[in-house]
Write a protein that holds these residues in place. Structure first.
Motif, PDB file in Angstrom:
ATOM      1  N   PRO A  92       0.805  -1.227   0.000  1.00 18.85           N
ATOM      2  CA  PRO A  92       0.000   0.000   0.000  1.00 18.85           C
ATOM      3  C   PRO A  92       0.837   1.276   0.000  1.00 18.85           C
ATOM      4  O   PRO A  92       0.410   2.298  -0.542  1.00 18.85           O
ATOM      5  N   TRP A  93       2.050   1.207   0.595  1.00 15.34           N
ATOM      6  CA  TRP A  93       2.898   2.393   0.639  1.00 15.34           C
ATOM      7  C   TRP A  93       3.411   2.796  -0.743  1.00 15.34           C
ATOM      8  O   TRP A  93       3.934   3.898  -0.919  1.00 15.34           O
ATOM      9  N   TRP A  94       3.282   1.919  -1.721  1.00 18.50           N
ATOM     10  CA  TRP A  94       3.630   2.276  -3.097  1.00 18.50           C
ATOM     11  C   TRP A  94       2.844   3.513  -3.537  1.00 18.50           C
ATOM     12  O   TRP A  94       3.307   4.308  -4.354  1.00 18.50           O
ATOM     13  N   ALA A  95       1.636   3.681  -2.974  1.00 16.33           N
ATOM     14  CA  ALA A  95       0.797   4.831  -3.323  1.00 16.33           C
ATOM     15  C   ALA A  95       1.460   6.150  -2.919  1.00 16.33           C
ATOM     16  O   ALA A  95       1.224   7.184  -3.557  1.00 16.33           O
ATOM     17  N   ILE A  96       2.268   6.138  -1.869  1.00 21.02           N
ATOM     18  CA  ILE A  96       2.970   7.366  -1.465  1.00 21.02           C
ATOM     19  C   ILE A  96       4.000   7.734  -2.516  1.00 21.02           C
ATOM     20  O   ILE A  96       4.096   8.890  -2.957  1.00 21.02           O
ATOM     21  N   ILE A 104       4.257  11.080  -5.052  1.00 15.18           N
ATOM     22  CA  ILE A 104       5.448  11.922  -5.192  1.00 15.18           C
ATOM     23  C   ILE A 104       5.887  11.981  -6.645  1.00 15.18           C
ATOM     24  O   ILE A 104       6.135  13.067  -7.203  1.00 15.18           O
ATOM     25  N   GLU A 105       6.004  10.810  -7.284  1.00 13.13           N
ATOM     26  CA  GLU A 105       6.472  10.780  -8.669  1.00 13.13           C
ATOM     27  C   GLU A 105       5.457  11.440  -9.605  1.00 13.13           C
ATOM     28  O   GLU A 105       5.843  12.071 -10.597  1.00 13.13           O
ATOM     29  N   HIS A 106       4.183  11.329  -9.303  1.00 12.10           N
ATOM     30  CA  HIS A 106       3.157  12.014 -10.083  1.00 12.10           C
ATOM     31  C   HIS A 106       3.349  13.521  -9.996  1.00 12.10           C
ATOM     32  O   HIS A 106       3.231  14.244 -11.002  1.00 12.10           O
ATOM     33  N   GLU A 107       3.660  14.031  -8.812  1.00 11.56           N
ATOM     34  CA  GLU A 107       3.878  15.467  -8.672  1.00 11.56           C
ATOM     35  C   GLU A 107       5.133  15.915  -9.413  1.00 11.56           C
ATOM     36  O   GLU A 107       5.183  17.021  -9.958  1.00 11.56           O
ATOM     37  N   LEU A 108       6.134  15.047  -9.473  1.00 15.08           N
ATOM     38  CA  LEU A 108       7.345  15.385 -10.226  1.00 15.08           C
ATOM     39  C   LEU A 108       7.057  15.479 -11.722  1.00 15.08           C
ATOM     40  O   LEU A 108       7.677  16.285 -12.427  1.00 15.08           O
ATOM     41  N   ILE A 109       6.150  14.654 -12.221  1.00 16.39           N
ATOM     42  CA  ILE A 109       5.747  14.788 -13.625  1.00 16.39           C
ATOM     43  C   ILE A 109       5.101  16.151 -13.849  1.00 16.39           C
ATOM     44  O   ILE A 109       5.408  16.864 -14.809  1.00 16.39           O
ATOM     45  N   HIS A 110       4.211  16.528 -12.931  1.00 18.77           N
ATOM     46  CA  HIS A 110       3.520  17.808 -13.098  1.00 18.77           C
ATOM     47  C   HIS A 110       4.416  19.001 -12.795  1.00 18.77           C
ATOM     48  O   HIS A 110       4.121  20.109 -13.251  1.00 18.77           O
ATOM     49  N   LEU A 111       5.485  18.784 -12.061  1.00 20.02           N
ATOM     50  CA  LEU A 111       6.482  19.850 -11.930  1.00 20.02           C
ATOM     51  C   LEU A 111       6.953  20.257 -13.322  1.00 20.02           C
ATOM     52  O   LEU A 111       7.074  21.446 -13.634  1.00 20.02           O
ATOM     53  N   GLU A 112       7.189  19.249 -14.152  1.00 16.08           N
ATOM     54  CA  GLU A 112       7.675  19.524 -15.506  1.00 16.08           C
ATOM     55  C   GLU A 112       6.573  20.046 -16.412  1.00 16.08           C
ATOM     56  O   GLU A 112       6.746  21.053 -17.099  1.00 16.08           O
ATOM     57  N   GLY A 159      20.949  -2.247 -12.037  1.00 13.87           N
ATOM     58  CA  GLY A 159      21.114  -1.042 -11.222  1.00 13.87           C
ATOM     59  C   GLY A 159      19.826  -0.360 -10.836  1.00 13.87           C
ATOM     60  O   GLY A 159      19.857   0.685 -10.209  1.00 13.87           O
ATOM     61  N   GLU A 160      18.667  -0.937 -11.203  1.00 15.06           N
ATOM     62  CA  GLU A 160      17.421  -0.251 -10.922  1.00 15.06           C
ATOM     63  C   GLU A 160      16.500  -1.064 -10.024  1.00 15.06           C
ATOM     64  O   GLU A 160      15.299  -0.880 -10.013  1.00 15.06           O
ATOM     65  N   ALA A 161      17.070  -2.007  -9.293  1.00 16.26           N
ATOM     66  CA  ALA A 161      16.262  -2.791  -8.364  1.00 16.26           C
ATOM     67  C   ALA A 161      15.656  -1.882  -7.307  1.00 16.26           C
ATOM     68  O   ALA A 161      16.280  -0.943  -6.836  1.00 16.26           O
ATOM     69  N   ARG A 162      14.408  -2.176  -6.977  1.00 12.23           N
ATOM     70  CA  ARG A 162      13.689  -1.497  -5.902  1.00 12.23           C
ATOM     71  C   ARG A 162      13.475  -0.003  -6.148  1.00 12.23           C
ATOM     72  O   ARG A 162      13.162   0.730  -5.230  1.00 12.23           O
ATOM     73  N   ARG A 163      13.648   0.466  -7.359  1.00 10.50           N
ATOM     74  CA  ARG A 163      13.312   1.847  -7.680  1.00 10.50           C
ATOM     75  C   ARG A 163      11.852   1.912  -8.120  1.00 10.50           C
ATOM     76  O   ARG A 163      11.342   0.983  -8.737  1.00 10.50           O
ATOM     77  N   TYR A 164      11.212   3.030  -7.842  1.00 15.78           N
ATOM     78  CA  TYR A 164       9.824   3.187  -8.255  1.00 15.78           C
ATOM     79  C   TYR A 164       9.729   3.110  -9.776  1.00 15.78           C
ATOM     80  O   TYR A 164      10.579   3.628 -10.499  1.00 15.78           O
ATOM     81  N   GLY A 165       8.670   2.498 -10.276  1.00 19.77           N
ATOM     82  CA  GLY A 165       8.411   2.458 -11.709  1.00 19.77           C
ATOM     83  C   GLY A 165       6.934   2.572 -11.994  1.00 19.77           C
ATOM     84  O   GLY A 165       6.092   2.093 -11.230  1.00 19.77           O
ATOM     85  N   TRP A 166       6.595   3.218 -13.108  1.00 20.14           N
ATOM     86  CA  TRP A 166       5.216   3.243 -13.582  1.00 20.14           C
ATOM     87  C   TRP A 166       4.898   1.932 -14.274  1.00 20.14           C
ATOM     88  O   TRP A 166       5.796   1.215 -14.737  1.00 20.14           O
ATOM     89  N   ASP A 167       3.623   1.623 -14.400  1.00 20.94           N
ATOM     90  CA  ASP A 167       3.251   0.294 -14.883  1.00 20.94           C
ATOM     91  C   ASP A 167       3.779  -0.002 -16.283  1.00 20.94           C
ATOM     92  O   ASP A 167       4.082  -1.150 -16.615  1.00 20.94           O
ATOM     93  N   ASN A 168       3.928   1.031 -17.138  1.00 17.61           N
ATOM     94  CA  ASN A 168       4.388   0.752 -18.503  1.00 17.61           C
ATOM     95  C   ASN A 168       5.857   0.351 -18.574  1.00 17.61           C
ATOM     96  O   ASN A 168       6.343  -0.053 -19.633  1.00 17.61           O
ATOM     97  N   GLU A 169       6.581   0.471 -17.446  1.00 14.12           N
ATOM     98  CA  GLU A 169       7.996   0.085 -17.420  1.00 14.12           C
ATOM     99  C   GLU A 169       8.177  -1.402 -17.134  1.00 14.12           C
ATOM    100  O   GLU A 169       9.272  -1.940 -17.322  1.00 14.12           O
ATOM    101  N   ILE A 186      14.748  19.755 -15.990  1.00 18.37           N
ATOM    102  CA  ILE A 186      13.875  19.789 -14.817  1.00 18.37           C
ATOM    103  C   ILE A 186      13.445  18.394 -14.378  1.00 18.37           C
ATOM    104  O   ILE A 186      12.767  18.243 -13.368  1.00 18.37           O
ATOM    105  N   SER A 187      13.843  17.361 -15.111  1.00 15.09           N
ATOM    106  CA  SER A 187      13.394  16.001 -14.807  1.00 15.09           C
ATOM    107  C   SER A 187      13.994  15.499 -13.500  1.00 15.09           C
ATOM    108  O   SER A 187      15.208  15.585 -13.294  1.00 15.09           O
ATOM    109  N   CYS A 188      13.142  14.953 -12.658  1.00 15.73           N
ATOM    110  CA  CYS A 188      13.564  14.458 -11.343  1.00 15.73           C
ATOM    111  C   CYS A 188      13.036  13.043 -11.141  1.00 15.73           C
ATOM    112  O   CYS A 188      12.121  12.584 -11.831  1.00 15.73           O
ATOM    113  N   GLY A 189      13.584  12.360 -10.159  1.00 15.61           N
ATOM    114  CA  GLY A 189      13.053  11.070  -9.745  1.00 15.61           C
ATOM    115  C   GLY A 189      13.027  10.062 -10.874  1.00 15.61           C
ATOM    116  O   GLY A 189      13.989   9.882 -11.623  1.00 15.61           O
TER     117      GLY A 189
END
Length: 704
Positions: free
Chosen positions: A132-136, A140-148, A210-220, A415-418
């Protein structure tokens, strides 16, 4: 990392991103700037200021990390409206925007709620897709998209609406004569293999090194393997100076350089040069986020995909070579040869300021700016990797883009983050959209662009497509059609102006309500609303294209293919009266009012708060209007907390049914029409497995 360290790290990440997003809106000069559209295809910026906070609430609710909404009105108002899907509802007449101060106060409430979750909610590891904590992390990553994307809207805003901010200042562009900009050149890239995708989303580790346990969107998630033939690629991104040759050659006026879609955009936009170029009496200037500066000719040109593709056609004509945009596979080949790793400093924002930098400033292997500086358009429409699975709490992130209309951009920008800065990230935009995006070109064989399947093979979606539009089984009549017929008969002698089909799934009942009974007119307007973007997307595709194809499971991996059309269904003449929108039945937008009929078929036992829905639905229906409910009363805790079940238990020692509860909740505003009816339905799972259920249908008339 132990639990305490994880909470501390996650809280810091959340606060940093939340603060950064709010600081971006400090670039708006006044409150008035929040309420004026930057471009016609987007909401005003007040929407995006509230949207990312609302996203946190909606996803944390779905993940059951918070017990209730913070501001139901805001969480309906700011929920949907980002892309150009029909259900995004960009009609400003439907919006009564709150003040900037009210949204700022709301964001503070959301900040406090998320902070409480991070610091106090029970924790069970690991932090993965199913947690469930994946939602947090998703918030965050959703807001980083909208930052851009919000920074791009600010860049497209009127100059008098914005102001420079100390934390958002651009790089100081050094004057460079156009002729002195380094000439681009082609670099040979040997043939090789690329592997894309993080594999199984439910596994702890990802397939990408090198990307184990990093957040990913479903299309990845999923996997794609390709053998990439040899090709040549431009050493640098195309600079403003290099693109000027195309502009000076009349490239924007020559139809032959533009494909049909690109030509349509160019004529609509009346474009004669890149959108961020500003023609001034003494020459060209460049619009940055909050100011205009003399043209930095050695910076990358920032254009949409149509402009980039037209440049390539022109370049091919001039050089006699097969110049084109790279595929996604070819970009991964460049990345893998560049020596970049997830820890490489070039992976981060390198410019030292909030803008692009010269195209020859950061070398990465034999190339410059494989990642960073500005995004790079590819010719590849985004597609699902083999094994793709939509995330259950955000099924409208990727699926609506698998339509061949959204091309992938790669490499990230200043400006890309995360997640945006990772090799595995896969972001796609409509080809006429602007991001901080440019391009490099390649020369090579015709691109091997993966083809998006024309058959919908999402198992649940295919089942519902067959349930609504396919054949009947075991002599049980089509359920959505039967519900519509009973509803239309209940409306005889009443006005039939507007109908709401709430929980519409893939939309058969909506079409039938618009069509009407034989020999009679249907409703003038029907709105179908469903929480699932997958369902809405299919219904909208049927309206838009007149055809939908899907693949049904027969057994194991064997499938049967179906095709449905508006013409065969008899809905061609009524489809213009039907529209489909995404929405939450327990928190509908304010504009859903004054309906003559509301149909809620097999919905109430799938809601998180069915009592709230029943208690508020009268506000949506005109006096004398009709409410039609159907349900098999299948109460399950995975959908509805036990405390919220309407019936199906004992109360004071007596059996208390859902029908008892319907009378209790609706008696104040409604009176029943006739007796309850049993309406059977059959859902095909495989060729030899079916669900046979019986829903109870009740009709209610709203009284004064």
């Amino acid at each position: 990392m132990n639990e305490a360290e994880l909470r501390k790290t996650l809280l810091s990440y959340f606060e940093t991103c939340f603060d950064r997003y709010e600081s971006l809106f400090g670039c708006l000069r006044s409150d008035a700037a929040y309420f004026q559209k930057s471009i016609s295809l987007r909401h005003p910026l007040i929407f995006y200021f509230g949207h990312t906070a609302t996203f946190f609430v909606n996803k944390l609710l779905l993940a059951k990390l918070i017990p209730e909404r913070i501001n139901p009105r805001f969480e309906a108002l700011f929920a949907v409206g980002v892309d150009e899907m029909s259900w995004d509802d960009l009609d400003e007449a439907n919006y009564d925007w709150p003040t900037v101060a009210e949204v700022k106060a709301y964001r503070q409430q959301v900040r406090s709620a998320v902070t409480r979750v991070i610091t106090e909610a029970s924790w069970c590891g690991p932090m993965s897709w199913d947690n469930p904590w994946w939602a947090i992390l998703m918030g965050i990553e959703h807001e980083l998209i909208h930052l851009e994307t919000s920074s791009v809207l600010i860049r497209q805003h009127r100059l008098d609406f914005v102001q420079p901010q100390s934390s958002w200042l651009p790089v100081n562009a050094k004057p460079v004569d156009c002729g002195a900009v380094p000439k681009n050149a082609l670099v040979n890239v040997p043939a090789g293999a690329v592997t894309i995708g993080k594999g199984d989303p439910h596994a702890d580790a990802c397939a990408s090194a090198g990307e184990a346990r990093r957040y990913g969107w479903d299309n990845e998630y999923g996997v794609h393997y390709a053998e990439v033939p040899k090709f040549s690629a431009s050493r640098m991104l195309v600079s403003n100076a290099e693109f000027l040759a195309f502009v000076d050659a009349g490239g924007y006026a020559e139809d032959r350089f533009w494909n049909e879609e690109g030509l349509g955009w160019r004529k609509f936009a009346k474009a004669m040069h890149p959108s961020f170029w500003v023609k001034q009496p003494d020459g060209w200037a460049l619009r940055l986020m909050c100011e205009e500066v003399p043209m930095p000719w050695d910076w990358p040109v920032e254009v949409n995909c149509h402009e980039a593709a037209a440049f390539c056609v022109w370049k091919a004509e001039v050089t006699g070579m097969s110049v084109r945009l790279p595929t996604e596979d070819e970009w991964y080949r460049l990345y893998d040869l560049s020596g970049i790793t997830p820890e490489t400093p070039a992976q981060r924002r390198l410019s030292g300021g909030c803008s692009a930098v010269p195209v020859n400033q950061y070398a990465q292997g034999d190339f410059y700016d494989v990642v960073g500086n500005v995004w790079q358009w590819t010719c590849t429409p985004i597609y699902p990797l083999a094994g793709f699975e939509a995330h259950p709490i955000y099924d409208d992130f990727s699926i609506p883009t698998f339509d061949t209309r959204h091309n992938l951009i790669k490499g990230g920008s200043w400006i890309s983050c995360g997640n945006e800065a990772l090799r595995a990230s896969r972001y796609a935009f409509r080809r006429h959209f602007f991001q901080h995006a440019g391009f490099r070109y390649v020369v090579g064989e015709a691109p091997l662009v993966p083809q998006v399947s024309h058959y919908e093979d999402d198992a649940l979606l295919a089942q519902y497509a067959e349930f609504h539009f396919g054949q009947s089984y075991f002599d049980v009549p089509n359920f959505p059609r039967a519900v519509a017929e009973i509803s239309l008969k209940a409306m005889q002698g009443k006005p039939m102006r507007r109908a709401l089909d709430i929980g519409c799934a893939v939309g058969r009942t909506s079409f039938e309500l618009a069509k009407g009974l034989p020999g009679a007119l249907g409703f003038e307007s029907v709105i179908g609303v469903d929480f699932s973007a997958r369902f809405i997307n299919l219904a909208d595709e049927l309206v838009r294209d007149g055809i939908v194809r899907y693949a049904l499971t027969d057994e194991g991996s064997l499938q049967s293919f179906r095709e449905i059309t508006l013409a065969k269904l008899g809905f061609t003449d009524c489809s213009a009266k039907v529209a489909f929108l995404q929405g939450d039945a327990c928190n509908l937008k304010e504009n859903h009012r004054e309906y003559d009929l509301v149909v809620a078929a097999n919905l109430i036992d799938r809601l998180y708060d069915p009592a709230k829905f029943l208690d508020e639905i009268s506000q949506r229906i005109v006096l004398g209007g009709v409410l039609v409910l159907t349900s098999p009363y299948t109460w399950l805790e995975e959908h509805t907390p036990r405390a919220q079940w309407l019936g199906g238990f004992r109360r004071d020692g007596e059996r208390y049914t859902t029908l008892d509860a319907l009378h209790a909740h609706l008696s104040r505003d409604f009176e029943p029409i006739g007796a309850p009816q049993d309406v059977p339905f059959v859902i095909r799972e495989t060729a030899r497995k079916f669900q046979h259920s019986v829903a109870q249908l009740t009709c209610w008339q709203r009284r004064a």
